[in-house]
Design a protein around this motif. Structure first.
Motif, PDB file in Angstrom:
ATOM      1  N   THR A   1       0.827  -1.209   0.000  1.00 13.27           N
ATOM      2  CA  THR A   1       0.000   0.000   0.000  1.00 13.27           C
ATOM      3  C   THR A   1       0.859   1.255   0.000  1.00 13.27           C
ATOM      4  OG1 THR A   1      -1.843  -1.097   1.118  1.00 13.27           O
ATOM      5  CG2 THR A   1      -1.723   1.290   1.308  1.00 13.27           C
ATOM      6  N   LEU A   2       1.886   1.279   0.840  1.00 14.41           N
ATOM      7  CA  LEU A   2       2.760   2.452   0.913  1.00 14.41           C
ATOM      8  C   LEU A   2       3.482   2.683  -0.413  1.00 14.41           C
ATOM      9  CD1 LEU A   2       4.348   1.849   4.443  1.00 14.41           C
ATOM     10  CD2 LEU A   2       2.437   3.360   3.875  1.00 14.41           C
ATOM     11  N   ALA A   3       3.932   1.600  -1.045  1.00 13.05           N
ATOM     12  CA  ALA A   3       4.628   1.736  -2.320  1.00 13.05           C
ATOM     13  C   ALA A   3       3.679   2.224  -3.411  1.00 13.05           C
ATOM     14  CB  ALA A   3       5.260   0.402  -2.715  1.00 13.05           C
ATOM     15  N   ALA A   4       2.471   1.684  -3.429  1.00  6.86           N
ATOM     16  CA  ALA A   4       1.487   2.131  -4.415  1.00  6.86           C
ATOM     17  C   ALA A   4       1.189   3.615  -4.254  1.00  6.86           C
ATOM     18  CB  ALA A   4       0.208   1.306  -4.285  1.00  6.86           C
ATOM     19  N   PHE A   5       1.029   4.042  -3.007  1.00  2.43           N
ATOM     20  CA  PHE A   5       0.721   5.456  -2.766  1.00  2.43           C
ATOM     21  C   PHE A   5       1.897   6.344  -3.148  1.00  2.43           C
ATOM     22  CE2 PHE A   5       0.594   9.191   0.095  1.00  2.43           C
ATOM     23  CZ  PHE A   5      -0.532   9.783  -0.448  1.00  2.43           C
ATOM     24  N   ALA A   6       3.121   5.880  -2.928  1.00  2.96           N
ATOM     25  CA  ALA A   6       4.289   6.677  -3.316  1.00  2.96           C
ATOM     26  C   ALA A   6       4.276   6.963  -4.810  1.00  2.96           C
ATOM     27  CB  ALA A   6       5.574   5.947  -2.918  1.00  2.96           C
ATOM     28  N   HIS A   7       3.818   6.005  -5.611  1.00  2.00           N
ATOM     29  CA  HIS A   7       3.711   6.222  -7.052  1.00  2.00           C
ATOM     30  C   HIS A   7       2.581   7.196  -7.400  1.00  2.00           C
ATOM     31  CE1 HIS A   7       6.587   3.317  -8.689  1.00  2.00           C
ATOM     32  NE2 HIS A   7       6.222   2.475  -7.728  1.00  2.00           N
ATOM     33  N   LEU A   8       1.509   7.143  -6.623  1.00  3.79           N
ATOM     34  CA  LEU A   8       0.312   7.918  -6.956  1.00  3.79           C
ATOM     35  C   LEU A   8       0.308   9.331  -6.389  1.00  3.79           C
ATOM     36  CD1 LEU A   8      -2.469   5.235  -6.399  1.00  3.79           C
ATOM     37  CD2 LEU A   8      -1.708   6.174  -8.581  1.00  3.79           C
ATOM     38  N   ALA A   9       0.993   9.537  -5.283  1.00  2.00           N
ATOM     39  CA  ALA A   9       0.904  10.807  -4.562  1.00  2.00           C
ATOM     40  C   ALA A   9       1.116  12.039  -5.441  1.00  2.00           C
ATOM     41  CB  ALA A   9       1.887  10.810  -3.391  1.00  2.00           C
ATOM     42  N   PRO A  10       2.079  12.023  -6.391  1.00  3.31           N
ATOM     43  CA  PRO A  10       2.304  13.233  -7.189  1.00  3.31           C
ATOM     44  C   PRO A  10       1.130  13.639  -8.078  1.00  3.31           C
ATOM     45  CG  PRO A  10       4.225  11.793  -7.275  1.00  3.31           C
ATOM     46  CD  PRO A  10       3.108  11.000  -6.657  1.00  3.31           C
ATOM     47  N   ILE A  11       0.249  12.692  -8.415  1.00  2.00           N
ATOM     48  CA  ILE A  11      -0.838  13.034  -9.344  1.00  2.00           C
ATOM     49  C   ILE A  11      -2.193  13.172  -8.650  1.00  2.00           C
ATOM     50  CG2 ILE A  11       0.359  11.839 -11.208  1.00  2.00           C
ATOM     51  CD1 ILE A  11      -1.951   9.735 -11.044  1.00  2.00           C
TER      52      ILE A  11
ATOM     53  N   PRO B   1     -22.743   0.617  -7.213  1.00  2.00           N
ATOM     54  CA  PRO B   1     -22.484   0.289  -8.625  1.00  2.00           C
ATOM     55  C   PRO B   1     -22.375   1.502  -9.546  1.00  2.00           C
ATOM     56  CG  PRO B   1     -24.741  -0.279  -7.986  1.00  2.00           C
ATOM     57  CD  PRO B   1     -24.020   0.054  -6.729  1.00  2.00           C
ATOM     58  N   LEU B   2     -22.855   2.658  -9.135  1.00  2.00           N
ATOM     59  CA  LEU B   2     -22.784   3.841  -9.987  1.00  2.00           C
ATOM     60  C   LEU B   2     -21.464   4.601  -9.835  1.00  2.00           C
ATOM     61  CD1 LEU B   2     -26.419   5.265  -9.624  1.00  2.00           C
ATOM     62  CD2 LEU B   2     -25.495   3.716 -11.351  1.00  2.00           C
ATOM     63  N   ILE B   3     -20.636   4.179  -8.882  1.00  2.00           N
ATOM     64  CA  ILE B   3     -19.354   4.839  -8.653  1.00  2.00           C
ATOM     65  C   ILE B   3     -18.237   3.957  -9.230  1.00  2.00           C
ATOM     66  CG2 ILE B   3     -17.747   5.760  -6.930  1.00  2.00           C
ATOM     67  CD1 ILE B   3     -20.090   6.198  -5.064  1.00  2.00           C
ATOM     68  N   PRO B   4     -17.408   4.477 -10.134  1.00  2.00           N
ATOM     69  CA  PRO B   4     -16.314   3.669 -10.687  1.00  2.00           C
ATOM     70  C   PRO B   4     -15.412   3.130  -9.574  1.00  2.00           C
ATOM     71  CG  PRO B   4     -16.545   5.728 -11.898  1.00  2.00           C
ATOM     72  CD  PRO B   4     -17.436   5.841 -10.695  1.00  2.00           C
ATOM     73  N   SER B   5     -14.994   1.878  -9.708  1.00  2.00           N
ATOM     74  CA  SER B   5     -14.189   1.253  -8.660  1.00  2.00           C
ATOM     75  C   SER B   5     -13.158   0.332  -9.304  1.00  2.00           C
ATOM     76  CB  SER B   5     -15.077   0.454  -7.702  1.00  2.00           C
ATOM     77  OG  SER B   5     -14.316  -0.135  -6.666  1.00  2.00           O
ATOM     78  N   ARG B   6     -11.892   0.572  -8.989  1.00  3.11           N
ATOM     79  CA  ARG B   6     -10.815  -0.262  -9.523  1.00  3.11           C
ATOM     80  C   ARG B   6      -9.780  -0.515  -8.433  1.00  3.11           C
ATOM     81  NH1 ARG B   6     -10.413  -0.056 -15.184  1.00  3.11           N
ATOM     82  NH2 ARG B   6      -9.014  -1.836 -14.929  1.00  3.11           N
ATOM     83  N   SER B   7      -8.905  -1.477  -8.710  1.00  2.00           N
ATOM     84  CA  SER B   7      -7.763  -1.749  -7.842  1.00  2.00           C
ATOM     85  C   SER B   7      -6.488  -1.583  -8.653  1.00  2.00           C
ATOM     86  CB  SER B   7      -7.834  -3.169  -7.280  1.00  2.00           C
ATOM     87  OG  SER B   7      -6.620  -3.523  -6.650  1.00  2.00           O
ATOM     88  N   ILE B   8      -5.414  -1.238  -7.953  1.00  6.01           N
ATOM     89  CA  ILE B   8      -4.105  -1.213  -8.605  1.00  6.01           C
ATOM     90  C   ILE B   8      -3.830  -2.552  -9.288  1.00  6.01           C
ATOM     91  CG2 ILE B   8      -1.619  -1.115  -8.136  1.00  6.01           C
ATOM     92  CD1 ILE B   8      -2.952   1.596  -8.029  1.00  6.01           C
TER      93      ILE B   8
ATOM     94  N   TRP C   1       1.683   1.850 -14.800  1.00  6.42           N
ATOM     95  CA  TRP C   1       1.265   3.091 -14.147  1.00  6.42           C
ATOM     96  C   TRP C   1       0.616   4.037 -15.139  1.00  6.42           C
ATOM     97  CZ3 TRP C   1       0.348   3.090  -9.354  1.00  6.42           C
ATOM     98  CH2 TRP C   1       1.080   2.261  -8.504  1.00  6.42           C
ATOM     99  N   GLU C   2       0.966   3.908 -16.404  1.00  3.92           N
ATOM    100  CA  GLU C   2       0.296   4.719 -17.410  1.00  3.92           C
ATOM    101  C   GLU C   2      -1.201   4.405 -17.431  1.00  3.92           C
ATOM    102  OE1 GLU C   2       4.529   4.631 -18.253  1.00  3.92           O
ATOM    103  OE2 GLU C   2       3.070   3.034 -17.901  1.00  3.92           O
ATOM    104  N   GLY C   3      -1.529   3.104 -17.282  1.00  7.18           N
ATOM    105  CA  GLY C   3      -2.931   2.710 -17.235  1.00  7.18           C
ATOM    106  C   GLY C   3      -3.638   3.248 -16.000  1.00  7.18           C
ATOM    107  N   VAL C   4      -2.963   3.204 -14.864  1.00  6.44           N
ATOM    108  CA  VAL C   4      -3.541   3.746 -13.621  1.00  6.44           C
ATOM    109  C   VAL C   4      -3.793   5.235 -13.774  1.00  6.44           C
ATOM    110  CG1 VAL C   4      -3.215   4.080 -11.151  1.00  6.44           C
ATOM    111  CG2 VAL C   4      -2.340   2.002 -12.235  1.00  6.44           C
ATOM    112  N   HIS C   5      -2.789   5.952 -14.262  1.00  4.70           N
ATOM    113  CA  HIS C   5      -2.910   7.405 -14.401  1.00  4.70           C
ATOM    114  C   HIS C   5      -4.013   7.777 -15.386  1.00  4.70           C
ATOM    115  CE1 HIS C   5       1.577   7.913 -13.064  1.00  4.70           C
ATOM    116  NE2 HIS C   5       0.790   7.438 -12.109  1.00  4.70           N
ATOM    117  N   ALA C   6      -4.128   7.023 -16.463  1.00  2.00           N
ATOM    118  CA  ALA C   6      -5.165   7.323 -17.455  1.00  2.00           C
ATOM    119  C   ALA C   6      -6.552   7.130 -16.857  1.00  2.00           C
ATOM    120  CB  ALA C   6      -4.978   6.429 -18.686  1.00  2.00           C
ATOM    121  N   TRP C   7      -6.727   6.062 -16.051  1.00  2.00           N
ATOM    122  CA  TRP C   7      -8.028   5.826 -15.425  1.00  2.00           C
ATOM    123  C   TRP C   7      -8.358   6.940 -14.447  1.00  2.00           C
ATOM    124  CZ3 TRP C   7      -9.585   4.819 -10.314  1.00  2.00           C
ATOM    125  CH2 TRP C   7     -10.921   4.429 -10.174  1.00  2.00           C
ATOM    126  N   ILE C   8      -7.389   7.351 -13.628  1.00  2.00           N
ATOM    127  CA  ILE C   8      -7.622   8.421 -12.672  1.00  2.00           C
ATOM    128  C   ILE C   8      -7.985   9.713 -13.414  1.00  2.00           C
ATOM    129  CG2 ILE C   8      -6.523   9.915 -10.953  1.00  2.00           C
ATOM    130  CD1 ILE C   8      -4.948   7.476 -10.007  1.00  2.00           C
TER     131      ILE C   8
END
Length: 310
Positions: free
Chosen positions: A68-78, A284-291, A297-304
């Motif tokens: 979790t900490l590593a995933a957040f470190a990648h995401l925090a800047p965006i 169900p009306l709220i988009p929901s995904r997992s890392i 990470w390009e895919g994660v960033h594009a979804w966000i």
């Protein structure tokens, strides 16, 4: 746009768990710090570890917090400032970091302290059991007089019980006769979130007093696991974080709190997809995904980026 960040508990650790999150200079200090508990780099350790080793309570808690900490470190800047953060079981320790309340290395140290306190308080053969399709009143009746109790409340009449192995075996038989739709053992070997671990609460609470805690970032809401309340008071929040070891986690209330905070998307930081699936089923009306759904990470960033535009 408010994104709800969901911090996973143990149960989905495995050999390839760091394939996506384990690369880059921002996460190197995390893996270096964690290596002291594995005798080697955790990214290498998980690839050769046995299932037995991966399921050991302290190891599992550290691995999942590290992910979790590593995933957040990648995401925090965006990520924008506006988000709500909820953690499932040990994931709540990582959630305190994601919400800006404690440092990442402190979160790892606290995870070890938490697991050690739980192991010391655990007695005998204990475990956890997932049951879906039996209501809370009926489950409480099945647990009455046995060394077991409801440990986690999930949406949709889905619960995790915890207690002695013998008690859970007996309850599984009775739950099946009561019409349970699904009964599955959970690969956790302590009776988490029940009074059987009450002795661990003050031990962990003292450990929490040993770290620096800030007020957090403006616009970043932290959800308490035992009741879904937004953590506003530092001392009260830490008290609830410690009590969570021996009291049920109300994950259904946590997801509701995120929804009420205006969450327009759920993103599980992993490992695994259990939390994002529960969020998708409940809202169900709220988009929901997992890392774990993404290969890059390009895919994660594009979804966000897409959900932030809605």
């Amino acid at each position: 746009m408010t994104i709800a960040l969901l911090c996973s508990g143990q149960g989905h650790q495995g050999p390839g768990m760091f394939d996506l999150v384990g690369h880059g200079p921002d996460v190197a200090p995390l893996f270096s710090h964690a290596s002291r508990w594995f005798g080697s780099d955790p990214r290498d350790w998980v690839r050769s570890a046995s299932d037995e080793q991966l399921r050991e309570n302290a190891i599992a808690q550290v691995l999942c917090t590290l992910h979790t900490l590593a995933a957040f470190a990648h995401l925090a800047p965006i990520l924008g400032r506006r988000c709500c953060v909820a953690g499932y079981s040990v994931g709540e320790v990582a959630a305190w970091h994601v919400a800006g309340r404690i440092g990442a290395l402190d979160a790892l140290d606290l995870t070890v302290a938490r697991a050690s306190a739980m192991n010391a308080a655990s007695t005998g053969q204990e475990g956890m059991l997932f049951v879906r399709g039996v209501n809370r009143r009926a489950l409480d009746a099945l647990c009455a007089g046995r060394d077991a109790a409801v440990a986690i409340i999930n949406p949709g009449d889905a619960y995790v019980l915890a207690g002695t192995a013998d008690a859970l075996s007996a309850i599984a038989l009775d739950a099946r006769q009561a019409g349970a739709a699904r009964i599955v053992p959970v690969p956790v070997r302590v009776a988490s979130h029940t009074s059987r671990l009450a002795a661990a609460v003050p031990v962990f609470r003292r450990a929490l007093d040993g770290v620096s805690v800030s007020a957090g970032m403006a616009g970043r809401r932290l959800v308490s696991g035992i009741d879904g309340a937004i953590v506003l008071d530092k001392r009260g929040g830490l008290d609830r974080l410690a009590r969570q070891i021996a009291e049920p986690v109300d994950w259904s209330a946590c997801l509701q709190a995120c929804d009420e905070a205006g969450a327009s998307a759920f993103l599980e930081l992993g490992p695994g997809r259990a939390l994002s699936q529960m969020a998708a089923d409940a809202y169900p009306l709220i988009p929901s995904r997992s890392i774990a759904d993404f290969r890059s990470w390009e895919g994660v960033h594009a979804w966000i980026a897409r959900v932030m535009q809605n």
